[in-house]
Design an enzyme around this catalytic site. Structure first.
Site, PDB file in Angstrom:
ATOM      1  CG  HIS A 182      -0.384   0.048   2.546  1.00 41.04           C
ATOM      2  ND1 HIS A 182       0.525  -0.880   3.026  1.00 41.04           N
ATOM      3  CD2 HIS A 182      -0.572   0.944   3.566  1.00 41.04           C
ATOM      4  CE1 HIS A 182       0.842  -0.581   4.277  1.00 41.04           C
ATOM      5  NE2 HIS A 182       0.209   0.531   4.614  1.00 41.04           N
ATOM      6  CG  ASP A 186       5.017   2.493   7.181  1.00 39.73           C
ATOM      7  OD1 ASP A 186       4.117   3.077   6.548  1.00 39.73           O
ATOM      8  OD2 ASP A 186       4.786   1.580   8.001  1.00 39.73           O
ATOM      9  CG  HIS A 187       4.177  -0.450   4.060  1.00 39.71           C
ATOM     10  ND1 HIS A 187       4.209  -1.761   4.473  1.00 39.71           N
ATOM     11  CD2 HIS A 187       3.750   0.269   5.133  1.00 39.71           C
ATOM     12  CE1 HIS A 187       3.790  -1.831   5.730  1.00 39.71           C
ATOM     13  NE2 HIS A 187       3.509  -0.609   6.159  1.00 39.71           N
ATOM     14  CG  ASP A 242       0.671  -1.606   7.713  1.00 39.09           C
ATOM     15  OD1 ASP A 242       1.587  -2.407   7.447  1.00 39.09           O
ATOM     16  OD2 ASP A 242       0.884  -0.406   7.886  1.00 39.09           O
TER      17      ASP A 242
HETATM   18 ZN   LIG Z   1       2.945   0.465   7.928  1.00 34.41          ZN
HETATM   19 ZN   LIG Z   2      -0.156   1.431   6.597  1.00 38.99          ZN
END
Ligand SMILES: [Zn+2]
Ligand SMILES: [Zn+2]
Length: 306
Positions: A62, A66-67, A212
């Site tokens: 997504h 942080d990804h 997540d």
């Molecule tokens: Zn995350």
């Molecule tokens: Zn997330």
């Protein structure tokens, strides 16, 4: 054949000295796959001895930073190192636009082609398939459209019954046919039935990636029976309300999904920076599902035996 997962980042969005944001390297039967690419992923690959140019496929879950904030840096390094073989990137709609804009505005041109596969919210589909593996995607339950992945090796050939191979002195050319599940008539007029000479193929191994997401039992039908499940476990039970509000999971919830999905092993990750360590996460998960571990940067987990 190898099937392993190396954790490059096991933390969540807020940086800590010990854990990089989410990224994992999956090696499956000589296919090299990166899942998520948080900031600093390329440094972690160097640190843990993974060749940047070896990547064939990148999966992004997504568009929270942080990804994927490490992606444009990784692509630039591939170019600097002289890459000219193509790369496939599978991820949410919009990822291609972000990456191409970053490159274009900076007048950067890559010497290799990227094929983007755009996923739509809620997609359930096989997104990649070749001779040795297939990759399926399914929706997670998060604040923005988020995609889980299941990497599954293809069922191998049937196994020969060794006693029969000796007893019937089966020639190699016949063995190839029988292992592939073919009944056939040979040049001498003998009819070979593969079921008489073979044993079932080894069960194929699979790796499910769920980050997540908040606790959601709808995941189960897509990951049931996976060999290893990665499920985020950002929080512990005392912070369950926060987990719910932020569309994340507790360790106990991750373990419940693992148990109900009848997987063999659970790896948790995406540790919130509010915790000093993962001891309580592991404790709470093991009450529900014994074969649970918490990821730490640099560890490699074998998916199944061998
Ligand atoms: Zn995350
Ligand atoms: Zn997330």
């Amino acid at each position: 054949m190898t099937f392993s997962v190396t954790i490059l980042g096991s933390g969540s969005a807020v940086p800590t000295p010990d854990r990089f944001p989410t990224s994992q390297f999956v090696s499956c039967n000589s296919r090299n796959i990166l899942i998520d690419c948080g900031e600093g992923t390329q440094f972690q690959m160097r640190r843990y001895g993974i060749k940047i140019q070896s990547l064939q496929l990148i999966l992004i879950s997504h568009l929270h930073g942080d990804h994927f904030f490490g992606l444009v840096g990784l692509l630039s390094t591939m170019h600097l190192l002289g890459r000219n073989s193509g790369l496939t990137i599978i991820g949410p709609t919009g990822l291609e636009q972000i990456i191409r804009s970053q490159l274009e505005i900076g007048y950067s041109k890559l010497d290799f082609d990227i094929t983007f596969v755009a996923l739509k919210k809620g997609d359930v589909a096989c997104v990649f398939e070749d001779k040795v593996l297939e990759i399926h995607t399914f929706p997670l339950n998060h604040k923005v459209p988020t995609h889980g992945y299941l990497i599954k090796e293809k069922q191998g050939d049937l196994k020969m019954n060794k006693e029969k191979v000796i007893e019937f002195e089966i020639p190699l050319s016949v063995i190839h046919q029988l292992k592939a599940g073919n009944d056939f008539l040979d040049d001498n007029g003998k009819f070979w039935k593969y079921k008489e000479f073979t044993l079932p193929a080894k069960k194929s191994r699979s790796y499910a990636f769920c980050s997540d997401t908040k606790f959601d039992e709808r995941l189960i039908e897509n990951i049931e029976g996976a060999t290893v499940l990665y499920h985020e476990a950002t929080f512990i039970e005392k912070d369950k309300n926060r987990a719910n509000k932020t569309f994340h999971s507790t360790a106990k919830e991750a373990a419940e999904i693992a148990k109900k999905s009848k997987v063999q092993q659970l790896i948790m990750g995406h540790l919130s920076a509010r915790y000093k360590n993962d001891v309580e996460h592991v404790y709470e998960a093991k009450q529900v599902f014994e074969n649970s571990i918490y990821a730490s940067d640099g560890i490699t987990i074998e998916v199944g035996n061998q």
